[in-house]
Motif scaffolding. Structure first.
Motif, PDB file in Angstrom:
ATOM      1  N   LYS A  62    -117.192 -47.930  35.804  1.00  0.00           N
ATOM      2  CA  LYS A  62    -116.609 -49.237  35.513  1.00  0.00           C
ATOM      3  C   LYS A  62    -117.627 -50.333  35.843  1.00  0.00           C
ATOM      4  O   LYS A  62    -118.438 -50.181  36.754  1.00  0.00           O
ATOM      5  CB  LYS A  62    -115.330 -49.440  36.325  1.00  0.00           C
ATOM      6  N   SER A  64    -113.923 -50.639  29.027  1.00  0.00           N
ATOM      7  CA  SER A  64    -113.382 -50.621  30.395  1.00  0.00           C
ATOM      8  C   SER A  64    -114.101 -51.604  31.312  1.00  0.00           C
ATOM      9  O   SER A  64    -113.921 -51.574  32.519  1.00  0.00           O
ATOM     10  CB  SER A  64    -113.471 -49.204  30.987  1.00  0.00           C
ATOM     11  N   MET A 109    -115.236 -55.315  32.972  1.00  0.00           N
ATOM     12  CA  MET A 109    -114.590 -56.551  33.417  1.00  0.00           C
ATOM     13  C   MET A 109    -115.635 -57.652  33.539  1.00  0.00           C
ATOM     14  O   MET A 109    -116.706 -57.445  34.098  1.00  0.00           O
ATOM     15  CB  MET A 109    -113.920 -56.314  34.772  1.00  0.00           C
ATOM     16  N   THR A 125    -107.942 -50.904  43.187  1.00  0.00           N
ATOM     17  CA  THR A 125    -107.969 -49.946  42.072  1.00  0.00           C
ATOM     18  C   THR A 125    -108.056 -48.522  42.603  1.00  0.00           C
ATOM     19  O   THR A 125    -107.326 -47.632  42.161  1.00  0.00           O
ATOM     20  CB  THR A 125    -109.157 -50.239  41.141  1.00  0.00           C
ATOM     21  N   CYS A 138    -103.305 -51.298  42.396  1.00  0.00           N
ATOM     22  CA  CYS A 138    -103.356 -52.005  41.117  1.00  0.00           C
ATOM     23  C   CYS A 138    -103.960 -51.086  40.061  1.00  0.00           C
ATOM     24  O   CYS A 138    -104.716 -50.162  40.385  1.00  0.00           O
ATOM     25  CB  CYS A 138    -104.200 -53.274  41.223  1.00  0.00           C
ATOM     26  N   ILE A 139    -103.641 -51.379  38.814  1.00  0.00           N
ATOM     27  CA  ILE A 139    -104.255 -50.649  37.701  1.00  0.00           C
ATOM     28  C   ILE A 139    -105.463 -51.446  37.227  1.00  0.00           C
ATOM     29  O   ILE A 139    -105.399 -52.665  37.078  1.00  0.00           O
ATOM     30  CB  ILE A 139    -103.246 -50.475  36.548  1.00  0.00           C
ATOM     31  N   TRP A 140    -106.570 -50.756  37.013  1.00  0.00           N
ATOM     32  CA  TRP A 140    -107.774 -51.404  36.490  1.00  0.00           C
ATOM     33  C   TRP A 140    -107.487 -51.935  35.090  1.00  0.00           C
ATOM     34  O   TRP A 140    -107.149 -51.180  34.184  1.00  0.00           O
ATOM     35  CB  TRP A 140    -108.925 -50.393  36.441  1.00  0.00           C
ATOM     36  N   LYS A 141    -107.584 -53.249  34.944  1.00  0.00           N
ATOM     37  CA  LYS A 141    -107.363 -53.847  33.629  1.00  0.00           C
ATOM     38  C   LYS A 141    -108.632 -54.573  33.208  1.00  0.00           C
ATOM     39  O   LYS A 141    -108.963 -55.625  33.755  1.00  0.00           O
ATOM     40  CB  LYS A 141    -106.167 -54.807  33.671  1.00  0.00           C
ATOM     41  N   TYR A 158    -111.853 -62.454  33.224  1.00  0.00           N
ATOM     42  CA  TYR A 158    -111.092 -63.105  34.289  1.00  0.00           C
ATOM     43  C   TYR A 158    -111.838 -64.361  34.745  1.00  0.00           C
ATOM     44  O   TYR A 158    -113.048 -64.464  34.580  1.00  0.00           O
ATOM     45  CB  TYR A 158    -110.922 -62.165  35.491  1.00  0.00           C
ATOM     46  N   LYS A 199    -104.566 -65.459  36.105  1.00  0.00           N
ATOM     47  CA  LYS A 199    -104.637 -64.057  35.652  1.00  0.00           C
ATOM     48  C   LYS A 199    -105.130 -63.132  36.765  1.00  0.00           C
ATOM     49  O   LYS A 199    -104.521 -62.096  37.044  1.00  0.00           O
ATOM     50  CB  LYS A 199    -105.546 -63.947  34.423  1.00  0.00           C
ATOM     51  N   ILE A 245    -102.725 -60.221  38.415  1.00  0.00           N
ATOM     52  CA  ILE A 245    -102.999 -58.796  38.170  1.00  0.00           C
ATOM     53  C   ILE A 245    -103.511 -58.080  39.413  1.00  0.00           C
ATOM     54  O   ILE A 245    -103.138 -56.931  39.686  1.00  0.00           O
ATOM     55  CB  ILE A 245    -103.981 -58.638  36.982  1.00  0.00           C
TER      56      ILE A 245
END
Length: 290
Positions: free
Chosen positions: A97, A144, A146, A202, A207-210, A214, A265, A269
């Motif tokens: 990631k 995937s 960020m 994560t 939390c889910i990796w989104k 950001y 955001k 999240i």
């Protein structure tokens, strides 16, 4: 053990991540800067990633000399645009990631409300364009990845507005600072903590990796003039700070007149708590005085 590769590790943000790395006992960090890894050497980058096999790559490296970038377009474009694209390809090939740092300069500053991640981008400087193109290149290659845009970054290390204002305030009776550019100063230490919190949550499945874009900056809003006044007040410097319009301080690269970022955001999240800018400034000045 979660492996985290940090590029640009001797810069403001990389240094702050390094400073708190020992708080994360389940993470193994690999800190690199140009002496260990020249990111513009694609072969070397490929080989380094192949050797380390990271779970995360935090890309703090960038060409950040905003005004010089207007002429040094080749190197700025290489580091800010091409390298993120290469990192994106490697992320897919090696299944890791990416957290990539971008900037408020992707906006033209014509808004009057804080910019969200979905607002229209329109950079006015080569630096801003190169960073925007880097976001696009990375997200095109890796679904995937960020991107975290930040603004007015400062720390106790490196060259930044805070350090400059302290130096000039101690040397001069008066400094002139623009008062019609509005944004938010961001302490690199806070952003470093936010990045490692995202990774930690994560990994802990909190939390889910989104992936995606950001925004992160400190809370609150001010002008560069307000920022300078606060620096001198907190540091206890007796110097007259005189407000001037942008037109009285021309620079090669255009700055956005308004670049406040909406952080809802990243808070929603990942549950990130963001300090007020003056509180963080006090904390950083304590570090400098030590």
């Amino acid at each position: 053990m979660v492996k985290i590769l940090v590029t640009g590790a001797e810069g403001q943000l990389g240094s702050e991540i390094n400073a708190i790395a020992n708080q994360y006992h389940d993470f193994q960090f690999f800190f690199t800067d140009i002496n260990e890894l020249d990111l513009t050497d694609k072969v070397a980058l490929d080989a380094f990633v192949e050797n380390v096999k990271p779970d995360y790559l935090v890309n703090c490296a960038a060409y950040t000399a905003v005004d010089v970038a207007e002429k040094d377009t080749e190197l700025a474009g290489l580091l800010n645009t091409k390298v993120p694209g290469w990192i994106g390809k490697l992320a897919v090939a090696h299944n890791f990631k990416v957290i990539h740092i971008s900037t408020d300069y992707v906006f033209d500053g014509t808004s009057y409300t804080p910019y969200t991640e979905n607002d229209l981008v329109n950079p006015e400087s080569f630096y801003g364009k190169s960073k925007l193109n880097g976001e696009i290149a990375l997200l095109k290659e890796s679904k995937s990845a960020m991107v975290i845009r930040t603004s007015w970054l400062y720390s106790a290390t490196g060259k930044n507005f805070l350090k400059t204002m302290i130096k000039l305030g101690l040397e001069r009776d008066e400094v002139k600072v623009v008062n019609d550019q509005i944004g938010t100063p961001t302490f690199a230490g806070d952003l470093a903590q936010a990045i490692l919190t995202i990774i930690s949550k994560t990994e802990d499945k909190e939390c889910i990796w989104k992936p995606g874009i950001y925004h992160y900056s400190s809370e609150g809003v001010c002008s560069w003039y307000d920022f300078a006044k606060s620096i001198h007040e907190i540091y206890d410097i007796d110097c007259n700070v005189r407000p001037i319009p942008t037109e009285d301080y021309p620079t090669p690269a255009a700055r956005p007149a308004y670049s406040v970022l909406n952080k809802s955001k990243i808070k929603r999240i990942f549950g990130i708590q963001i300090p007020y800018w003056r509180d963080s400034l006090k904390k950083c000045i304590v570090q400098i005085k030590k």
